[in-house]
Design an enzyme around this catalytic site. Structure first.
Site: not given
Ligand code: GDP
Length: 184
Positions: A66, A100, A114, A127
Site C-alpha cells: 500500500f 487502521t 475512522r 494519523h
C-alpha cells in the site's frame, strides 16, 4: 524518579489526512470530537507535503503493497497536523481514531473517527503516533521549532492549573497566567 515519570500530560502527533482537510465541515466535526475528549491543541499547522517528504515520513512502510497509494494520497492535498496534549494522549487519540482498517472499524467501532469518516484503508482520515518515541520523532518532523523539554519545563504546569482557553484563530489552546497565584 525520571523526569518522564513526573509528567502528567502526554504529547502526541495527530494528522487530519487530505480526505478530511478537503472538506472543512469534516475538519470541524473531527475537531469537535477532539475537544469533547479534552485534548489540548498545543501546536497546529496546515501544510501540503511534497511527495519526497511523505516518503520520508512513511519510510518504515516502504515496500509494503500500500506504500505507493499511501504516499500519493498523503501528498495529494493539504493535511492538518497537531501536537495534542492530554493524560495518556497517545492511547486515547488512537482509541478515538479507531483501528487502521476502515471496513472492519465501520462495523466494530462505528463511533470512532475512522468508523465515521474513513473512506478506505488508505484514506482512513487520521494519523496518530503509536509510542512516546514515535511521537517525539513525528513532532520533530512537523514542528522542528517545538522544544518538547522546554514545553514540559515551562508550560505543562500552566495547562494543568491555569486558566486555559482555545484560540480559534491560531487553532491552539493557550493559558492565562494567574500572577496572584504564581506569587504566593
Ligand atoms: P496507523 O498507525 O493506524 O495509521 O497504521 P500504520 O502505521 O500501520 O499504517 C500507516 C497508514 O498506511 C495507515 O493509516 C493507512 O493509511 C495505510 N495502511 C496501513 N495498512 C494498510 C493496508 O492494509 N491497506 C491500505 N490500503 N493502506 C494501509
Amino acid at each position: 524518579m525520571s523526569s518522564a515519570s513526573r509528567r502528567s500530560l502526554q504529547l502526541t502527533l495527530a494528522i487530519l489526512k487530505p480526505n478530511v482537510v478537503s472538506h472543512p465541515h469534516l475538519v470541524h466535526q473531527i475537531k469537535e470530537l477532539i475537544h469533547q475528549k479534552e485534548f489540548l491543541f498545543i501546536r497546529s499547522k496546515r501544510m501540503h507535503l511534497p511527495r519526497a517528504r511523505v516518503e520520508d515520513f512513511y519510510r518504515e512502510h516502504e515496500g509494503r503493497f500500500f506504500y505507493n497509494r499511501l504516499v500519493s494520497f498523503m501528498s495529494s492535498g493539504p493535511i492538518s497536523t497537531h501536537i495534542l496534549a492530554r493524560e495518556n494522549a497517545i492511547a486515547e487519540w488512537r482509541k478515538l481514531m479507531g483501528a487502521t482498517k476502515v471496513f472492519k472499524t465501520i462495523h466494530e467501532d462505528p463511533n470512532s473517527i475512522r468508523g465515521q469518516f474513513g473512506l478506505t484503508d488508505t484514506r482512513n482520515s487520521t494519523h496518530g503516533s503509536d509510542s512516546d518515541e514515535t511521537a517525539l520523532k513525528e513532532m520533530n518532523f512537523f514542528f522542528p521549532e517545538f522544544d518538547v523539554e522546554d514545553w514540559y519545563r515551562e508550560s505543562e504546569r500552566h495547562f494543568l492549573t491555569g486558566d486555559v482557553y482555545f484560540d480559534e484563530e491560531h487553532d491552539i489552546h493557550r493559558y492565562k497566567l494567574n500572577h496572584a497565584k504564581l506569587k504566593s
